[in-house]
Design a protein around this motif. Structure first.
Motif, short mmCIF file in Angstrom:
data_model
loop_
_atom_site.label_atom_id
_atom_site.label_comp_id
_atom_site.label_asym_id
_atom_site.label_seq_id
_atom_site.Cartn_x
_atom_site.Cartn_y
_atom_site.Cartn_z
N ARG A 160 37.86 42.48 47.54
CA ARG A 160 37.71 43.75 46.83
C ARG A 160 38.69 43.80 45.66
NH1 ARG A 160 39.81 47.07 50.32
NH2 ARG A 160 41.75 47.27 49.15
N VAL A 161 38.19 44.12 44.48
CA VAL A 161 39.03 44.19 43.29
C VAL A 161 39.89 45.45 43.33
CG1 VAL A 161 39.07 44.33 40.77
CG2 VAL A 161 37.37 42.89 41.92
N ASP A 162 41.21 45.26 43.20
CA ASP A 162 42.16 46.38 43.22
C ASP A 162 42.72 46.71 41.84
OD1 ASP A 162 41.99 46.50 46.05
OD2 ASP A 162 43.47 44.89 46.21
N ASP A 163 42.77 45.70 40.95
CA ASP A 163 43.41 45.89 39.65
C ASP A 163 42.84 44.86 38.68
OD1 ASP A 163 45.13 46.45 37.56
OD2 ASP A 163 46.94 45.73 38.55
N THR A 164 42.58 45.26 37.45
CA THR A 164 42.09 44.32 36.44
C THR A 164 43.13 44.09 35.34
OG1 THR A 164 40.99 46.12 35.24
CG2 THR A 164 39.67 44.89 36.85
N ASP A 165 44.37 44.52 35.59
CA ASP A 165 45.44 44.33 34.61
C ASP A 165 46.66 43.68 35.25
OD1 ASP A 165 46.44 44.43 32.02
OD2 ASP A 165 47.43 46.36 32.34
N ALA A 166 46.40 42.78 36.22
CA ALA A 166 47.48 41.99 36.82
C ALA A 166 47.79 40.83 35.89
CB ALA A 166 47.05 41.51 38.20
N ARG A 167 48.67 39.92 36.31
CA ARG A 167 49.04 38.76 35.50
C ARG A 167 48.93 37.48 36.33
NH1 ARG A 167 47.87 41.56 32.25
NH2 ARG A 167 48.99 42.43 30.45
N ASP A 168 48.34 36.44 35.70
CA ASP A 168 48.21 35.16 36.40
C ASP A 168 49.50 34.36 36.25
OD1 ASP A 168 48.18 33.84 33.91
OD2 ASP A 168 46.01 33.58 33.89
N ASP A 169 49.50 33.12 36.75
CA ASP A 169 50.72 32.30 36.76
C ASP A 169 51.19 31.93 35.36
OD1 ASP A 169 52.74 30.88 38.27
OD2 ASP A 169 51.76 29.03 37.62
N GLY A 170 50.30 32.08 34.36
CA GLY A 170 50.68 31.79 32.99
C GLY A 170 50.91 33.04 32.16
N GLY A 171 50.93 34.21 32.81
CA GLY A 171 51.19 35.46 32.10
C GLY A 171 49.97 36.11 31.49
N GLY A 172 48.79 35.54 31.71
CA GLY A 172 47.58 36.12 31.16
C GLY A 172 47.03 37.24 32.02
N ARG A 173 46.16 38.08 31.42
CA ARG A 173 45.57 39.18 32.19
C ARG A 173 44.74 38.62 33.33
NH1 ARG A 173 41.12 42.37 31.65
NH2 ARG A 173 40.54 41.67 29.56
N ALA A 174 44.78 39.31 34.46
CA ALA A 174 44.17 38.76 35.67
C ALA A 174 43.63 39.87 36.57
CB ALA A 174 45.19 37.93 36.44
N LEU A 175 42.79 39.46 37.52
CA LEU A 175 42.22 40.34 38.52
C LEU A 175 43.00 40.19 39.82
CD1 LEU A 175 38.48 39.29 38.03
CD2 LEU A 175 39.77 40.99 36.72
N GLN A 176 43.41 41.31 40.38
CA GLN A 176 44.07 41.29 41.69
C GLN A 176 43.10 41.83 42.73
OE1 GLN A 176 48.15 42.85 42.08
NE2 GLN A 176 47.40 44.00 43.86
N SER A 177 42.98 41.14 43.85
CA SER A 177 42.02 41.57 44.86
C SER A 177 42.60 41.43 46.26
CB SER A 177 40.72 40.77 44.76
OG SER A 177 40.97 39.40 45.00
N THR A 178 41.98 42.14 47.19
CA THR A 178 42.33 42.08 48.60
C THR A 178 41.19 41.42 49.36
OG1 THR A 178 43.64 44.10 48.45
CG2 THR A 178 42.92 43.43 50.66
N GLY A 179 41.52 40.47 50.22
CA GLY A 179 40.50 39.78 50.99
C GLY A 179 39.79 40.70 51.96
N ARG A 180 38.49 40.50 52.10
CA ARG A 180 37.70 41.23 53.09
C ARG A 180 37.25 40.28 54.20
NH1 ARG A 180 35.17 46.16 51.91
NH2 ARG A 180 33.21 45.39 52.77
#
Length: 230
Positions: A160-180
């Protein structure tokens, strides 16, 4: 295969889902080796799937997005790289190609293949999925937090997508999600997060329990087009 940890603003310690030899702050290779997504189910067909190899050894997951390019994670780069495309078995089937060049941005990477591959390519999204949407993830990562035997079959789980303004390992914009139905872990790096039939993310970070962060395809769409032409 080596791993390194980073600390994000959520005060949660995450790990690159799978790093390769030479990665910064790497820790020793896990003797259990690679296996599959924690939880989830096995996949019977994935013509767009790409197992990423370094010096002949499985190191990451990925997707083929055009006849000559595979999309994976930047922290997967290292050694003499090659890919196996079009098989859910990371050790057999499909076709193999050497990688002749790489390009990267944030924690995304594009691998140029030595010769074209004819298969079904992964469509890429032009926009992030909505917060709250249920997406699918795919990869050959570990099936448990530690001590698992290797599995060779591609797996999938829902998140489930929780956030679309997280950061990946390289500092880029990323999707944060919780496993279902499952969660990403070591070996799933570079694998896809899919919404409505198109890839929206590239596996970058995870805590091995419920949380995962995937680099945003939409945020890097213009760069992907400039390199791969799609």
């Amino acid at each position: 295969m080596r791993f390194h940890a980073v600390v994000v603003s959520l005060a949660t310690t995450l790990t690159t889902v799978l790093a390769v030899p030479g990665a910064a702050s790497a820790v020793p290779k896990d003797p259990a080796g690679p296996s599959n997504i924690i939880g989830g189910t096995t996949t019977r067909s994935a013509p767009w799937a790409a197992a990423v190899l370094s010096d002949g050894e499985f190191t990451c997951s990925g997707t083929i997005i055009s006849a000559s390019y595979v999309l994976t994670a930047k922290h997967c780069l290292g050694g003499a790289m090659s890919v196996r495309v079009g098989s859910v078995n990371r050790t057999s089937g499909g076709v193999t190609r050497a990688v002749t060049a790489t390009a990267s941005r944030h924690d995304l990477a594009l691998l140029k293949l030595a010769s074209p591959v004819s298969t079904t390519f992964m469509p890429l999204a032009d926009a992030d999925p909505p917060v709250g949407s249920i997406n699918s993830i795919y990869g050959w990562g570990r099936t448990c937090f530690s001590g698992c035997a290797a599995s060779i079959t591609l797996k999938t789980a829902t998140v489930r997508v929780d956030d679309t303004d997280a950061r990946d390992d390289g500092g880029g914009r990323a999707l944060q999600s919780t496993g279902r139905s499952g969660a990403a872990w070591r070996g799933d790096s570079g694998g896809p997060e899919i919404y409505n039939g198109a890839q929206v993310g590239v596996a970058s970070l995870a805590d091995g329990q419920t949380l995962q962060i995937y680099g945003s395809v939409a945020a890097n769409r213009a760069w992907i087009t400039s390199v791969a032409g799609v």
